[in-house]
Motif scaffolding. Structure first.
Motif, PDB file in Angstrom:
ATOM      1  N   VAL A   1       0.829  -1.207   0.000  1.00 26.51           N
ATOM      2  CA  VAL A   1       0.000   0.000   0.000  1.00 26.51           C
ATOM      3  C   VAL A   1       0.861   1.254   0.000  1.00 26.51           C
ATOM      4  CG1 VAL A   1      -1.745   1.296   1.301  1.00 26.51           C
ATOM      5  CG2 VAL A   1      -1.905  -1.200   1.129  1.00 26.51           C
ATOM      6  N   GLY A   2       1.951   1.231   0.756  1.00 29.59           N
ATOM      7  CA  GLY A   2       2.765   2.433   0.882  1.00 29.59           C
ATOM      8  C   GLY A   2       3.617   2.738  -0.335  1.00 29.59           C
ATOM      9  N   ASN A   3       4.180   1.728  -0.977  1.00 30.00           N
ATOM     10  CA  ASN A   3       5.102   1.940  -2.088  1.00 30.00           C
ATOM     11  C   ASN A   3       4.510   1.672  -3.462  1.00 30.00           C
ATOM     12  OD1 ASN A   3       7.167   2.586  -0.232  1.00 30.00           O
ATOM     13  ND2 ASN A   3       7.660   0.419   0.029  1.00 30.00           N
ATOM     14  N   GLY A   4       3.342   1.072  -3.514  1.00 30.44           N
ATOM     15  CA  GLY A   4       2.721   0.814  -4.808  1.00 30.44           C
ATOM     16  C   GLY A   4       3.014  -0.590  -5.309  1.00 30.44           C
ATOM     17  N   PRO A   5       2.172  -1.089  -6.199  1.00 30.61           N
ATOM     18  CA  PRO A   5       2.323  -2.479  -6.651  1.00 30.61           C
ATOM     19  C   PRO A   5       3.528  -2.719  -7.550  1.00 30.61           C
ATOM     20  CG  PRO A   5       0.553  -1.387  -7.849  1.00 30.61           C
ATOM     21  CD  PRO A   5       0.980  -0.442  -6.772  1.00 30.61           C
ATOM     22  N   LEU A   6       4.027  -1.676  -8.229  1.00 33.88           N
ATOM     23  CA  LEU A   6       5.124  -1.866  -9.174  1.00 33.88           C
ATOM     24  C   LEU A   6       6.500  -1.628  -8.554  1.00 33.88           C
ATOM     25  CD1 LEU A   6       3.618  -0.175 -12.367  1.00 33.88           C
ATOM     26  CD2 LEU A   6       3.601  -2.593 -11.723  1.00 33.88           C
ATOM     27  N   SER A   7       6.556  -1.293  -7.286  1.00 37.37           N
ATOM     28  CA  SER A   7       7.845  -1.058  -6.626  1.00 37.37           C
ATOM     29  C   SER A   7       8.432  -2.369  -6.120  1.00 37.37           C
ATOM     30  CB  SER A   7       7.663  -0.087  -5.456  1.00 37.37           C
ATOM     31  OG  SER A   7       6.794  -0.649  -4.480  1.00 37.37           O
ATOM     32  N   TRP A   8       9.755  -2.365  -5.946  1.00 39.58           N
ATOM     33  CA  TRP A   8      10.412  -3.553  -5.403  1.00 39.58           C
ATOM     34  C   TRP A   8      10.219  -3.588  -3.887  1.00 39.58           C
ATOM     35  CZ3 TRP A   8      11.845  -7.873  -7.463  1.00 39.58           C
ATOM     36  CH2 TRP A   8      12.669  -8.749  -6.761  1.00 39.58           C
ATOM     37  N   PRO A   9       9.871  -4.727  -3.302  1.00 40.39           N
ATOM     38  CA  PRO A   9       9.584  -4.782  -1.863  1.00 40.39           C
ATOM     39  C   PRO A   9      10.803  -4.434  -1.018  1.00 40.39           C
ATOM     40  CG  PRO A   9       8.799  -6.753  -2.997  1.00 40.39           C
ATOM     41  CD  PRO A   9       9.639  -6.014  -3.980  1.00 40.39           C
ATOM     42  N   GLU A  10      10.533  -3.751   0.079  1.00 42.87           N
ATOM     43  CA  GLU A  10      11.599  -3.458   1.032  1.00 42.87           C
ATOM     44  C   GLU A  10      11.931  -4.657   1.909  1.00 42.87           C
ATOM     45  OE1 GLU A  10      10.357  -0.084   3.237  1.00 42.87           O
ATOM     46  OE2 GLU A  10      10.498   1.319   1.534  1.00 42.87           O
ATOM     47  N   GLU A  11      10.970  -5.562   2.073  1.00 43.23           N
ATOM     48  CA  GLU A  11      11.183  -6.795   2.818  1.00 43.23           C
ATOM     49  C   GLU A  11      10.265  -7.878   2.263  1.00 43.23           C
ATOM     50  OE1 GLU A  11       9.666  -6.948   6.846  1.00 43.23           O
ATOM     51  OE2 GLU A  11       8.677  -5.006   6.550  1.00 43.23           O
ATOM     52  N   PHE A  12      10.582  -9.111   2.588  1.00 43.84           N
ATOM     53  CA  PHE A  12       9.809 -10.241   2.100  1.00 43.84           C
ATOM     54  C   PHE A  12       9.241 -11.015   3.287  1.00 43.84           C
ATOM     55  CE2 PHE A  12      12.903  -9.302  -1.189  1.00 43.84           C
ATOM     56  CZ  PHE A  12      12.127  -9.323  -2.341  1.00 43.84           C
TER      57      PHE A  12
END
Length: 298
Positions: free
Chosen positions: A63-74
């Motif tokens: 939600v915070g970074n958007g669906p097309l961004s690379w995750p900050e954590e998994f």
């Protein structure tokens, strides 16, 4: 005569040297085609890659970074949460039971009808064929209300077995189209030789036609299993209780009135499609062979 020999020797290198030039355009076209196919493959695989990335990231990060961004954590907790939210312990069992009953029954009926239309002499064959293939033109949305009324009067709503009839009605036309096209390329001489030896139509069908038609049978079985596994509209309308819901209907649990669990839904979709991906991976050569076999006969 001696003056002509050097001229002949000089012409041969020129002829040999000119041959590779003819292959260069073909090589360039091959590289271009490879690049085009690679780009198409990337676009084709990108939705699945995006689904996998979404399934292994926290909802807050999505939600915070958007669906097309690379995750900050998994995180892998989405899969355990999705298993409970989607009630997959029940929906997996229901979808598997429905597929195990409907798919073999539909393939058998379609094979018998396709064999009759392709190889047997019967009255009104063209009329029957036209009536069967007419089912391919009927949208499923038109039949929802009549089917619901008939099943309600028969007391077959909210039942997995009540879905078998509509599933067969909408699955058989395509299966017959594929199978009868495959049966047509089987030589008539084989069937005639078997009949001369005393074999009837049923024996010819079960002992000769079915073994020879394995690629086509596997093809329609896989495609029918995928359609049955993913069918949503009839299951949504006819099934009410949670104990009878199938996987596509169970995925609605991830959609709330005020919020959507997108990462959980992505994990649930991956859980749902695992059997289909495995089946396609193991049986893809049968699928391609079965769909193209009917077009090889002129």
């Amino acid at each position: 005569m001696t003056s002509l020999a050097p001229a002949r020797v000089q012409l041969e290198p020129e002829t040999v040297a000119s041959e590779p030039v003819q292959h260069k355009p073909k090589g360039r076209r091959g590289v271009v085609m490879t690049l085009v196919l690679a780009v198409m493959a990337i676009f084709w695989v990108s939705p699945l890659a995006l689904l996998v990335v979404t399934a292994v990231r926290p909802l807050a990060d999505f939600v915070g970074n958007g669906p097309l961004s690379w995750p900050e954590e998994f995180t892998w907790s989405n899969f355990s949460d999705a298993w409970g939210i989607g009630n997959f312990a029940t929906t997996y069992k229901n979808s598997a039971l429905l597929a195990l009953i409907k798919v073999p029954l539909g393939v058998l009926i379609s094979a018998m009808l396709g064999f009759a239309l392709a190889k047997l002499r019967m009255k009104f064959r063209r009329t029957v064929m036209f009536s069967v293939f007419l089912g391919l033109t009927i949208p499923i949305y038109i039949a929802i209300v009549p089917v619901f009324i008939m099943l309600r009067q028969a007391g077959a709503t909210d039942s997995l077995f009540g879905l078998i009839g509509p599933y067969l009605a909408f699955g058989i036309p395509f299966e017959v189209l594929v199978l009868q096209s495959f049966f047509r390329q089987i030589p008539d001489e084989i069937i005639e030789a078997a009949k001369v030896d005393g074999a009837g139509d049923w024996r010819v069908f079960f002992t000769m036609i079915l073994p020879l038609s394995l690629p086509a049978l596997v093809t329609v079985a896989i495609l029918d299993a995928v359609a049955t596994w993913n069918e949503f509209l009839f299951a949504l309308i006819l099934l009410n209780s949670d104990a009878n819901k199938t996987i596509p209907v169970g995925l609605l649990n991830f959609q709330g009135q005020f919020a959507n669990n997108n990462t959980g839904l992505a994990a649930g979709i991956l859980i749902a499609v695992v059997p289909i991906l495995i089946a396609y991976t193991l049986l893809q050569r049968y699928i391609v062979g079965g769909l193209t076999a009917g077009s090889l006969k002129g």
